[in-house]
Design a protein around this motif. Structure first.
Motif, mmCIF file in Angstrom:
data_model
loop_
_atom_site.group_PDB
_atom_site.id
_atom_site.type_symbol
_atom_site.label_atom_id
_atom_site.label_comp_id
_atom_site.label_asym_id
_atom_site.label_seq_id
_atom_site.Cartn_x
_atom_site.Cartn_y
_atom_site.Cartn_z
ATOM 1 N N ILE A 141 88.698 44.181 27.890
ATOM 2 C CA ILE A 141 89.031 44.717 29.213
ATOM 3 C C ILE A 141 87.975 44.377 30.263
ATOM 4 N N GLY A 142 87.007 43.561 29.884
ATOM 5 C CA GLY A 142 85.993 43.152 30.847
ATOM 6 C C GLY A 142 85.019 44.249 31.218
ATOM 7 N N TYR A 143 84.758 45.186 30.313
ATOM 8 C CA TYR A 143 83.838 46.290 30.568
ATOM 9 C C TYR A 143 82.410 45.754 30.491
ATOM 10 N N GLN A 144 81.863 45.387 31.624
ATOM 11 C CA GLN A 144 80.592 44.678 31.666
ATOM 12 C C GLN A 144 79.367 45.578 31.496
ATOM 13 N N ASN A 145 79.544 46.879 31.399
ATOM 14 C CA ASN A 145 78.392 47.760 31.229
ATOM 15 C C ASN A 145 77.764 47.637 29.849
ATOM 16 N N TRP A 146 78.493 47.105 28.889
ATOM 17 C CA TRP A 146 77.969 46.999 27.530
ATOM 18 C C TRP A 146 77.461 45.616 27.181
ATOM 19 N N HIS A 147 77.449 44.692 28.103
ATOM 20 C CA HIS A 147 77.027 43.342 27.739
ATOM 21 C C HIS A 147 75.561 43.295 27.332
ATOM 22 N N ILE A 148 74.711 44.102 27.927
ATOM 23 C CA ILE A 148 73.298 44.121 27.551
ATOM 24 C C ILE A 148 73.130 44.732 26.159
ATOM 25 N N GLY A 149 73.836 45.826 25.893
ATOM 26 C CA GLY A 149 73.779 46.430 24.563
ATOM 27 C C GLY A 149 74.307 45.505 23.487
#
Length: 132
Positions: free
Chosen positions: A99-107
């Protein structure tokens, strides 16, 4: 020279073990961490996932503190911790890609490096040479 290697190697076990314990405690505490895809939410937010991380992380930490080396125990603990991290990494990649949830890309990137560190420690551990 050998004492320095063992100290560094035990420090690697302690770092990855304590990290596993902390991630496991966070997942036990936060029952709504994973939210997508809806059909996997109950699986990923299950206590068993957090307990698996807590127990394997605790086992690797204790193994690093004791200093007695057994190849079967180390291999089992590192494989269990790698499985835990791979499941969590998969659970975090799904919302990023799906869904393109970019808040977790760093994690997700940090978990990939953590998994690589576990694999490095497993690869570099020195198996005991038994001569029959």
């Amino acid at each position: 020279m050998k004492l320095q290697y063992n100290l560094k190697h035990n420090l690697d076990y302690l770092i990855i073990g304590i990290t596993g314990v902390l991630i496991g405690l966070i997942l036990i505490h936060d029952r709504n961490y994973f939210f997508w895809p809806p059909q996997f939410v109950l699986f990923f937010n299950n206590y068993a996932i957090g307990i698996l991380g807590l127990m394997t992380g605790l086992g690797v930490t204790v193994y690093g503190l004791i200093g007695i080396h057994n190849d079967k125990i180390a291999g089992t603990l590192l494989a269990g911790l790698a499985f835990f991290v791979a499941v969590i990494l998969f659970g975090e990649i799904l919302p990023v890609i799906g869904i393109g949830y970019q808040n977790w890309h760093i994690g997700t990137i940090l978990l990939a490096f953590y998994l690589a560190e576990i694999m490095k420690v497993a690869y570099l551990r020195k198996p005991t040479n038994k001569k029959n």
